[in-house]
Design a protein around this motif. Sequence first.
Motif, PDB file in Angstrom:
ATOM      1  N   GLU A 191       1.742   4.292  -3.356  1.00  0.00           N
ATOM      2  CA  GLU A 191       1.585   5.744  -3.297  1.00  0.00           C
ATOM      3  C   GLU A 191       2.470   6.440  -4.340  1.00  0.00           C
ATOM      4  OE1 GLU A 191       2.381   6.905   0.688  1.00  0.00           O
ATOM      5  OE2 GLU A 191       0.596   5.917   1.535  1.00  0.00           O
ATOM      6  N   HIS A 192       3.597   5.778  -4.681  1.00  0.00           N
ATOM      7  CA  HIS A 192       4.494   6.390  -5.667  1.00  0.00           C
ATOM      8  C   HIS A 192       4.888   5.433  -6.793  1.00  0.00           C
ATOM      9  CE1 HIS A 192       7.678   4.136  -3.622  1.00  0.00           C
ATOM     10  NE2 HIS A 192       7.167   4.582  -2.483  1.00  0.00           N
ATOM     11  N   THR A 197       0.838  -1.210   0.000  1.00  0.00           N
ATOM     12  CA  THR A 197       0.000   0.000   0.000  1.00  0.00           C
ATOM     13  C   THR A 197       0.871   1.258   0.000  1.00  0.00           C
ATOM     14  OG1 THR A 197      -1.760  -1.165   1.186  1.00  0.00           O
ATOM     15  CG2 THR A 197      -1.830   1.241   1.221  1.00  0.00           C
ATOM     16  N   LYS A 198       1.938   1.240   0.801  1.00  0.00           N
ATOM     17  CA  LYS A 198       2.849   2.388   0.848  1.00  0.00           C
ATOM     18  C   LYS A 198       3.590   2.548  -0.476  1.00  0.00           C
ATOM     19  CE  LYS A 198       3.616   2.396   5.852  1.00  0.00           C
ATOM     20  NZ  LYS A 198       4.602   2.187   6.946  1.00  0.00           N
TER      21      LYS A 198
END
Length: 656
Positions: A109-110, A105-106
Amino acid sequence: MLIALQDITFEFGARAIVENASWHIVPGDRVGLIGMNGTGKSTILRVINGEYSVSKGSVNKIKNLSLGFFNQDLLSFESDDSILEVGMTAFEEAQKIEKDIERITKELEHNQEEALLIEFSDKLHQFEALDGYNMRHRSAQVLEGLGFSTADLDRPYNQFSGGWRMRVLLAKLILQQPDVLMLDEPTNHLDLPSIEWLEKYLQSYNGAVIIVSHDRYFLDRMVNKIVELYQQQLHHYTGSYEDYEVEKEMRREMQQRSFENQQEYIRQQERFIERFKAKASKAAQAQSAMKRLDRLDKIEQVDGGPSKIRITFTPDKVPGKIIATLNDVSKKFGALTILDNARAEISRGDKIALIGANGKGKSTLLRLIAGTDEMEGERIPGHNVVTSFYAQHQLESLDLDSEILDELKNCGSGRSEVELRNLLGCFLFTGDDVYKKIRILSGGEKARVALAKTIISQANFLLLDEPTNHLDMNSVQMLIDALSKFDGTYVLVSHDRYFVSQTANKIWEIVDGEIKEFKGTYTEWEDFKKRQAETLKQQAAAAKQLANASDSNESKKKEVKATPVVNTPVKGVAIDKDKKKEIQKQQRQFQQLEEQLAALNTKKASLEEALNNPEIYADKKRFQQVESEYAQIGRDLKKANEEYEKAFEKLMELEG
């Protein structure tokens, strides 16, 4: 087939636990593994678990079999995590995937690469397949079923005592749902409500269950097979523990008859051999007879079975009619109220079982009756009452430097050494065991010595706190037999339902700070509670039906403006307008009381959660305020419940 023990032999040094024994465990088995203390039941579980290797035979298991083993060794586990977190470690794979999901999930983000999105989707499917979304809820559900409050779930595991820790580890094991669940004396750590919850849970358990227990009620309700470890063999029986008892007696009778018939055959053959071995014409026949005897598979004589020694109490004095009276007794521990202006009377000949969940104050009440705890109110002892109190804290009175036999001799009971040795045999101290020093005994062995001291005390009033802990079934039965012949009075605390059902003529419960008495046996009390629960269920259904009818009537009034009709005959029946108004008024009042009770219970739960938070005790003013509110909510609930019952009775009367 899940597990196959095939012709196994296992020894501890020179002592054989089993010889050429076999056992096949299949899905759906609910097996009670039984036997005298010391025969090796727990050892057999360890052989199945792979901790011990057999010296002969084989232990075969299906591929990828998962085993769960609940035993005392688990107490070595330590953790500062909350008990909910400890319970949730049962979902090890789901927790691992949950961390992967958090990591991905983190990254998303990018990084929106397709491979990462596919991995994320796969992980979500895996997490759902492992029931990860429900692992917190399921863990809380099992822990609360085993007696923990909602507020307890966030407390660190290391803050709990040994018995409560065992419950956490039992919950974790249940949540793992192994193919074969092995439970070594699980009820030792549970109170009655938790035992009943565990029974219901295991009855629908998908895997096989093997239980070592001295709780006959638990075995009777749980098992469909019995395996008895007896004379180094595993003897198999189908059915409950009660079925086993019947069939074992039949087998013993058949074995004894077969033994006697074989002995008669042997005597006949030996007489024939003795008579004709010297005669040339019969020598060949005599030789054949000798060979037949040599090849004969000898049938063992049935042994005497478990010890038949009787335990006897010998009261020294006859007490007065009233043994003890408690008047307006109150007992509190901080914010926790055990008794609130409670009253009780114990009469000569009462056999009282004090039952209920842990934490309700059963042991505290025993100490109040004994006069060893401070309290508000009045305790009036009876005339000529000689009390003997058996409890875990009584172990401190044992002389650690004494031998077991000397400890009993020094009680001044006047019993002979033979009588004392026989009594100790009932409590599993045989042969040279009686010369062991108290200092080297385990906690369970010390408890048995303390119980033996209680029995020879010549008291006419006994207070017994969990006397069956650390006893095998045979010893429990001997204690039951002794108490049934005891001329005195006793109050006992026990979670062993069979023991209670065989010993009590009155049941006490601590409910809302009061001592509630039921005059009757445990079986009668169970029937009463079932009827009471069914009545409450019917009342709730009736109340719901009335409320629905009321709502329906109100809706119709809004939709249609009906012309008032007074005493208009309909099919020969007059409508009583005043009665209808009174019913509707009572329904509204009943509904308001239901809402009031729900609000009060919610507030009570919130206050209990606050009182369970250790931080509140650092703020004296805040603590006093919450404690005061908690006491007031208790009074408000009691009053609201009384009004609720009255309103319901009136409503039923009007509707009738």
